[in-house]
Design a protein around this motif. Structure first.
Motif, PDB file in Angstrom:
ATOM      1  N   VAL A   1      45.794  11.262  -0.002  1.00  0.00           N
ATOM      2  CA  VAL A   1      44.435   9.996  -0.554  1.00  0.00           C
ATOM      3  C   VAL A   1      43.248  10.127  -0.795  1.00  0.00           C
ATOM      4  O   VAL A   1      42.587   9.913  -1.469  1.00  0.00           O
ATOM      5  N   ARG A   2      42.478  11.305   0.389  1.00  0.00           N
ATOM      6  CA  ARG A   2      41.296  11.715   0.135  1.00  0.00           C
ATOM      7  C   ARG A   2      40.662  12.699  -0.730  1.00  0.00           C
ATOM      8  O   ARG A   2      40.004  12.791  -1.999  1.00  0.00           O
ATOM      9  N   LEU A   3      41.102  13.707  -1.261  1.00  0.00           N
ATOM     10  CA  LEU A   3      41.017  15.004  -2.132  1.00  0.00           C
ATOM     11  C   LEU A   3      40.204  13.415  -3.339  1.00  0.00           C
ATOM     12  O   LEU A   3      39.262  14.094  -4.057  1.00  0.00           O
ATOM     13  N   PRO A   4      42.031  13.136  -3.804  1.00  0.00           N
ATOM     14  CA  PRO A   4      41.261  13.018  -5.519  1.00  0.00           C
ATOM     15  C   PRO A   4      40.243  11.872  -5.632  1.00  0.00           C
ATOM     16  O   PRO A   4      39.344  11.611  -6.392  1.00  0.00           O
ATOM     17  N   GLU A   5      39.831  10.906  -4.616  1.00  0.00           N
ATOM     18  CA  GLU A   5      38.765  10.508  -4.488  1.00  0.00           C
ATOM     19  C   GLU A   5      37.297  10.872  -4.113  1.00  0.00           C
ATOM     20  O   GLU A   5      36.953  10.994  -4.707  1.00  0.00           O
TER      21      GLU A   5
ATOM     22  N   MET B   1      43.143  26.197   4.616  1.00  0.00           N
ATOM     23  CA  MET B   1      44.168  26.333   3.602  1.00  0.00           C
ATOM     24  C   MET B   1      44.488  25.023   3.483  1.00  0.00           C
ATOM     25  O   MET B   1      45.283  24.642   4.991  1.00  0.00           O
ATOM     26  N   LEU B   2      45.807  23.940   2.726  1.00  0.00           N
ATOM     27  CA  LEU B   2      46.505  23.630   3.102  1.00  0.00           C
ATOM     28  C   LEU B   2      48.254  24.005   3.766  1.00  0.00           C
ATOM     29  O   LEU B   2      48.639  22.999   4.644  1.00  0.00           O
ATOM     30  N   ASN B   3      48.461  24.958   3.768  1.00  0.00           N
ATOM     31  CA  ASN B   3      49.223  25.506   5.093  1.00  0.00           C
ATOM     32  C   ASN B   3      49.048  25.573   6.559  1.00  0.00           C
ATOM     33  O   ASN B   3      50.251  25.279   7.256  1.00  0.00           O
ATOM     34  N   GLU B   4      47.383  25.041   6.585  1.00  0.00           N
ATOM     35  CA  GLU B   4      47.329  25.485   8.406  1.00  0.00           C
ATOM     36  C   GLU B   4      47.022  23.507   8.254  1.00  0.00           C
ATOM     37  O   GLU B   4      46.503  23.852   9.573  1.00  0.00           O
ATOM     38  N   LEU B   5      47.806  23.245   7.993  1.00  0.00           N
ATOM     39  CA  LEU B   5      47.653  21.449   7.937  1.00  0.00           C
ATOM     40  C   LEU B   5      49.204  20.622   8.766  1.00  0.00           C
ATOM     41  O   LEU B   5      49.812  21.255   7.595  1.00  0.00           O
ATOM     42  N   SER B   6      48.888  20.426   9.908  1.00  0.00           N
ATOM     43  CA  SER B   6      50.004  19.136   9.509  1.00  0.00           C
ATOM     44  C   SER B   6      50.060  18.159   8.574  1.00  0.00           C
ATOM     45  O   SER B   6      49.331  17.841   8.004  1.00  0.00           O
ATOM     46  N   VAL B   7      51.116  17.548   9.127  1.00  0.00           N
ATOM     47  CA  VAL B   7      51.604  16.419   7.921  1.00  0.00           C
ATOM     48  C   VAL B   7      51.230  15.062   8.056  1.00  0.00           C
ATOM     49  O   VAL B   7      50.913  15.074   6.886  1.00  0.00           O
ATOM     50  N   GLN B   8      50.491  15.097   8.793  1.00  0.00           N
ATOM     51  CA  GLN B   8      49.717  14.262   8.858  1.00  0.00           C
ATOM     52  C   GLN B   8      48.154  14.097   8.450  1.00  0.00           C
ATOM     53  O   GLN B   8      47.431  13.725   7.938  1.00  0.00           O
ATOM     54  N   GLU B   9      48.028  15.732   8.519  1.00  0.00           N
ATOM     55  CA  GLU B   9      46.752  15.278   8.473  1.00  0.00           C
ATOM     56  C   GLU B   9      46.408  16.346   6.427  1.00  0.00           C
ATOM     57  O   GLU B   9      45.929  15.635   5.655  1.00  0.00           O
ATOM     58  N   LEU B  10      48.344  16.760   6.265  1.00  0.00           N
ATOM     59  CA  LEU B  10      48.462  16.835   4.605  1.00  0.00           C
ATOM     60  C   LEU B  10      48.099  15.262   4.080  1.00  0.00           C
ATOM     61  O   LEU B  10      47.651  14.787   2.917  1.00  0.00           O
ATOM     62  N   GLU B  11      49.020  14.149   4.800  1.00  0.00           N
ATOM     63  CA  GLU B  11      49.072  12.868   4.028  1.00  0.00           C
ATOM     64  C   GLU B  11      47.766  12.951   3.809  1.00  0.00           C
ATOM     65  O   GLU B  11      47.072  11.370   2.647  1.00  0.00           O
ATOM     66  N   ARG B  12      46.553  12.127   5.050  1.00  0.00           N
ATOM     67  CA  ARG B  12      45.328  12.607   4.520  1.00  0.00           C
ATOM     68  C   ARG B  12      44.643  13.518   3.165  1.00  0.00           C
ATOM     69  O   ARG B  12      43.701  12.395   2.414  1.00  0.00           O
ATOM     70  N   GLU B  13      44.868  14.446   3.346  1.00  0.00           N
ATOM     71  CA  GLU B  13      44.029  14.811   2.156  1.00  0.00           C
ATOM     72  C   GLU B  13      44.756  14.432   0.882  1.00  0.00           C
ATOM     73  O   GLU B  13      43.540  14.574   0.120  1.00  0.00           O
TER      74      GLU B  13
END
Length: 47
Positions: free
Chosen positions: A39-43, A25-37
């Protein structure tokens, strides 16, 4: 979670993403992981 993380989650959810690529779940991620997601998810969807 800090404000930046909450903003990132809201932005991802508005794009239709509710889980990270690894299934968490998104709320389980750190801010750094959210930043990565962010960028990555739309790609990944474009592939």
């Amino acid at each position: 979670m800090e404000l930046r993380g909450q903003v990132l989650i809201k932005e991802l959810e508005q794009q239709g993403f509710f889980l990270a690529l690894d299934g968490r779940m998104l709320n389980e991620l750190s801010v750094q992981e959210l930043e990565r997601e962010k960028v990555r998810l739309p790609e990944v969807i474009q592939l």
